[in-house]
Design a protein around this motif. Structure first.
Motif, PDB file in Angstrom:
ATOM      1  N   GLN A   7       0.853  -1.180   0.000  1.00 25.39           N
ATOM      2  CA  GLN A   7       0.000   0.000   0.000  1.00 25.39           C
ATOM      3  C   GLN A   7       0.897   1.239   0.000  1.00 25.39           C
ATOM      4  OE1 GLN A   7      -3.111   0.241  -0.407  1.00 25.39           O
ATOM      5  NE2 GLN A   7      -3.664   2.247   0.335  1.00 25.39           N
ATOM      6  N   TRP A  11      -1.917   6.710   0.346  1.00 28.21           N
ATOM      7  CA  TRP A  11      -3.069   6.242  -0.421  1.00 28.21           C
ATOM      8  C   TRP A  11      -4.188   5.834   0.533  1.00 28.21           C
ATOM      9  CZ3 TRP A  11      -2.383   2.880  -5.354  1.00 28.21           C
ATOM     10  CH2 TRP A  11      -1.526   3.528  -6.258  1.00 28.21           C
ATOM     11  N   PRO A  12      -5.453   6.052   0.147  1.00 29.28           N
ATOM     12  CA  PRO A  12      -6.546   5.568   0.988  1.00 29.28           C
ATOM     13  C   PRO A  12      -6.565   4.037   1.005  1.00 29.28           C
ATOM     14  CG  PRO A  12      -7.396   6.424  -1.090  1.00 29.28           C
ATOM     15  CD  PRO A  12      -5.923   6.718  -1.071  1.00 29.28           C
ATOM     16  N   GLU A  13      -7.007   3.472   2.113  1.00 31.31           N
ATOM     17  CA  GLU A  13      -7.093   2.011   2.217  1.00 31.31           C
ATOM     18  C   GLU A  13      -8.122   1.483   1.216  1.00 31.31           C
ATOM     19  OE1 GLU A  13      -5.453  -0.414   3.944  1.00 31.31           O
ATOM     20  OE2 GLU A  13      -4.065   1.178   4.509  1.00 31.31           O
ATOM     21  N   LYS A  15     -10.916  -1.013  -0.337  1.00 23.49           N
ATOM     22  CA  LYS A  15     -12.011  -1.764   0.289  1.00 23.49           C
ATOM     23  C   LYS A  15     -12.297  -3.006  -0.539  1.00 23.49           C
ATOM     24  CE  LYS A  15     -14.041   2.283   2.411  1.00 23.49           C
ATOM     25  NZ  LYS A  15     -13.888   3.579   1.832  1.00 23.49           N
ATOM     26  N   ASN A  19      -3.999  -3.122  -3.487  1.00 24.47           N
ATOM     27  CA  ASN A  19      -3.339  -2.462  -4.618  1.00 24.47           C
ATOM     28  C   ASN A  19      -2.165  -3.279  -5.119  1.00 24.47           C
ATOM     29  OD1 ASN A  19      -4.743   0.103  -5.159  1.00 24.47           O
ATOM     30  ND2 ASN A  19      -4.308   0.475  -3.001  1.00 24.47           N
ATOM     31  N   THR A  38      -5.011   9.937  -5.479  1.00 25.54           N
ATOM     32  CA  THR A  38      -5.306   9.426  -4.136  1.00 25.54           C
ATOM     33  C   THR A  38      -6.598   9.995  -3.552  1.00 25.54           C
ATOM     34  OG1 THR A  38      -3.918  11.128  -3.122  1.00 25.54           O
ATOM     35  CG2 THR A  38      -2.877   9.010  -3.600  1.00 25.54           C
ATOM     36  N   GLU A  39      -7.117  11.043  -4.153  1.00 22.72           N
ATOM     37  CA  GLU A  39      -8.389  11.626  -3.700  1.00 22.72           C
ATOM     38  C   GLU A  39      -9.565  11.127  -4.533  1.00 22.72           C
ATOM     39  OE1 GLU A  39      -7.880  15.852  -3.690  1.00 22.72           O
ATOM     40  OE2 GLU A  39      -6.213  15.764  -2.270  1.00 22.72           O
ATOM     41  N   GLY A  40      -9.312  10.199  -5.458  1.00 21.72           N
ATOM     42  CA  GLY A  40     -10.381   9.673  -6.291  1.00 21.72           C
ATOM     43  C   GLY A  40     -10.794  10.604  -7.413  1.00 21.72           C
TER      44      GLY A  40
END
Length: 131
Positions: A7, A11-13, A15, A19, A38-40
């Protein structure tokens, strides 16, 4: 050594997926990466922008595992518009070299009807051998 989830820092975890998974033999499996940060947020610039961001995401996972782009041995591309890809060959090459340099692993490209994220036009997965 058991398999290790990779990871990148910041980076966000994820779900329900990883990765990257680093196997005990040094093989790194990078899950499909799309053209968001990383913010989508999707990269601007359509196919080229998303492709470049997806490749950068792959590079980030490989580097988080201790590797470099030269360790990548396979890329599988999923694109939603074959013609857009074909019409952008010069830009594709330039964007690829900005992120991956002149390293060209084994590759496959698959044209798909769509991707899970509606705005995504490309998804790329990778395999690398670290060490």
């Amino acid at each position: 050594m058991p398999h290790k989830s990779i990871q990148p820092e910041g980076w966000p975890e994820p779900k329900g997926y990883a990765n990257g998974i680093l196997a005990s033999n040094g093989t790194l499996y990078v899950g499909g990466q799309i053209g968001w940060d990383t913010e989508g947020k999707f990269a601007p610039g359509g196919f080229i922008g998303q492709m470049e961001q997806a490749l950068q995401n792959i590079r980030d996972v490989v580097e988080a595992a201790g590797g470099t782009p030269d360790d990548i041995v396979r890329l599988t591309w999923y694109v939603t518009d074959k013609q857009e890809y074909l019409d952008s060959q010069r830009e594709v090459g330039a964007a690829y070299r900005r992120i991956m340099g002149k390293h060209f692993p084994a590759m496959a490209m698959v044209v798909v009807a769509g991707l899970v994220e509606d705005e995504a036009v490309v998804e790329i997965e990778a395999t690398a051998v670290i060490g």
